[in-house]
Design an enzyme around this catalytic site. Structure first.
Site, short mmCIF file in Angstrom:
data_model
loop_
_atom_site.label_atom_id
_atom_site.label_comp_id
_atom_site.label_asym_id
_atom_site.label_seq_id
_atom_site.Cartn_x
_atom_site.Cartn_y
_atom_site.Cartn_z
N HIS A 99 -8.86 -4.57 -11.79
CA HIS A 99 -7.49 -4.21 -11.43
C HIS A 99 -7.33 -4.41 -9.92
CE1 HIS A 99 -3.78 -1.68 -11.67
NE2 HIS A 99 -4.17 -1.19 -10.51
N MET A 132 1.97 -3.95 -5.44
CA MET A 132 2.74 -2.91 -4.76
C MET A 132 3.32 -3.53 -3.51
SD MET A 132 -0.01 0.13 -5.47
CE MET A 132 -1.32 -1.07 -5.73
N ASP A 175 -5.42 -4.09 -6.64
CA ASP A 175 -4.34 -3.31 -6.03
C ASP A 175 -3.83 -4.00 -4.78
OD1 ASP A 175 -5.80 -0.24 -7.07
OD2 ASP A 175 -3.84 -1.03 -7.62
N GLY A 228 -5.86 8.79 -9.98
CA GLY A 228 -6.47 10.10 -10.23
C GLY A 228 -7.13 10.23 -11.58
N GLY A 239 -10.41 4.17 -9.89
CA GLY A 239 -10.97 3.73 -8.61
C GLY A 239 -12.10 4.65 -8.20
N SER A 240 -11.75 5.75 -7.54
CA SER A 240 -12.79 6.63 -6.96
C SER A 240 -13.79 7.11 -8.00
CB SER A 240 -12.15 7.88 -6.33
OG SER A 240 -10.92 7.56 -5.78
N MET A 287 2.33 5.25 -13.04
CA MET A 287 1.59 5.72 -11.87
C MET A 287 1.44 7.23 -11.96
SD MET A 287 0.73 3.20 -9.96
CE MET A 287 0.14 4.18 -8.59
N GLY A 308 -0.19 3.60 -3.24
CA GLY A 308 -0.55 3.34 -1.85
C GLY A 308 -1.99 3.65 -1.51
N PHE A 309 -2.59 4.62 -2.20
CA PHE A 309 -3.95 5.00 -1.81
C PHE A 309 -4.78 5.42 -3.03
CE2 PHE A 309 -3.25 4.83 2.70
CZ PHE A 309 -1.87 5.04 2.82
N GLY A 310 -6.08 5.17 -2.92
CA GLY A 310 -6.98 5.68 -3.94
C GLY A 310 -7.37 7.11 -3.56
N ASP A 320 -2.51 4.95 -14.06
CA ASP A 320 -3.15 4.51 -12.83
C ASP A 320 -3.03 5.56 -11.74
OD1 ASP A 320 -2.62 1.47 -10.79
OD2 ASP A 320 -4.04 3.13 -10.67
#
Ligand code: DX5
Ligand code: ZN
Length: 217
Positions: free
Chosen positions: A34, A69, A36, A175, A195-196, A138, A143-145, A173
């Site tokens: 994915h 984005m 971003d 958290g 992601g994280s 979303m 904007g941020f992971g 997508d």
């Protein structure tokens, strides 16, 4: 229903060792990358563009899922088609009239996706759902992971699930981790951008299979 798809989000990965990261991800059961893409305008962060994706394309057979984005996505979408993206998702907030772009993607053989940010009501994407192969909810502000899963997301997923056809991918997508993926799956998501919760782990395969197991239960 089909097996849940875990889509590693290429934002928190180690860009200093991107080839190695891609090899490690290929070894997991996650068949997707994915991407971003952030332009520092639609979202207050800048990541990378089509050129980077194009460079990675020959390194893996993974399904390339581009999440744009960016503002004015219609001006750039061909760069992502050329870069070898298999699906391209644009934000309804950046393109309130996406029909033409969705048709263009369909004609190019690329899976067309529409993303909706947390504050945007589903009514905004309702007229276009039949032209989407993927819809992306979303569950954090784009904007941020590394942000926390927005608690009202499962309700939005549930509602969207009732509005789309069974073969439309419902992606969530932001958290997504072992404590949130279960409720997202129960609400109807079948495609989980992570992601994280992957890149903070030393063993990516373990992280992916654990997430997939919880999503399946
Ligand atoms: C945020 C991106 C997400 C994010 C996911 O704008 O669209 O894909 O990177 O990262 P985590 O899983 O860390 O929330
Ligand atoms: Zn994303």
């Amino acid at each position: 229903s089909d097996a849940p798809v875990i889509a590693p989000s290429m934002l928190k990965c180690d860009f200093g060792n991107l080839h190695r990261e891609v090899e490690l991800l290929d070894a997991t059961q996650a068949p997707v990358l994915h991407w971003d893409v952030m332009d520092g305008h639609f979202v207050p962060n800048l990541s990378y563009g089509a050129m980077l994706i194009e460079r990675v394309r020959p390194l893996t057979d993974a399904f390339f899922d581009a999440h744009l984005m960016i503002s004015n996505p219609e001006q750039y979408v061909d760069d992502y088609i050329k870069a070898g993206c298999d699906s391209i998702t644009v934000h309804i907030e950046a393109l309130p009239e996406p029909q033409g772009l969705l048709d263009h993607l369909n004609q190019a053989g690329v899976l067309p996706g529409l993303a909706v940010s947390p504050q945007t009501p589903l009514e905004k994407i309702e007229p276009y759902l039949d032209s989407c192969g993927l819809v992306l909810v979303m569950s954090v502000e784009p904007g941020f992971g590394g942000q926390s899963f927005i608690k009202t997301s499962p309700e939005k997923i549930r509602q969207l699930k009732s509005m789309i056809s069974a073969d439309t991918i419902l992606s969530v997508d932001g958290g997504i981790d072992t404590s949130t993926i279960g409720e997202a799956a129960q609400a109807g998501a079948n495609y989980f951008v992570v992601g994280s919760a992957i890149f903070s782990q030393s063993d990516y395969s373990n992280a992916v299979s654990e997430l997939a197991r919880i999503a399946r239960d």
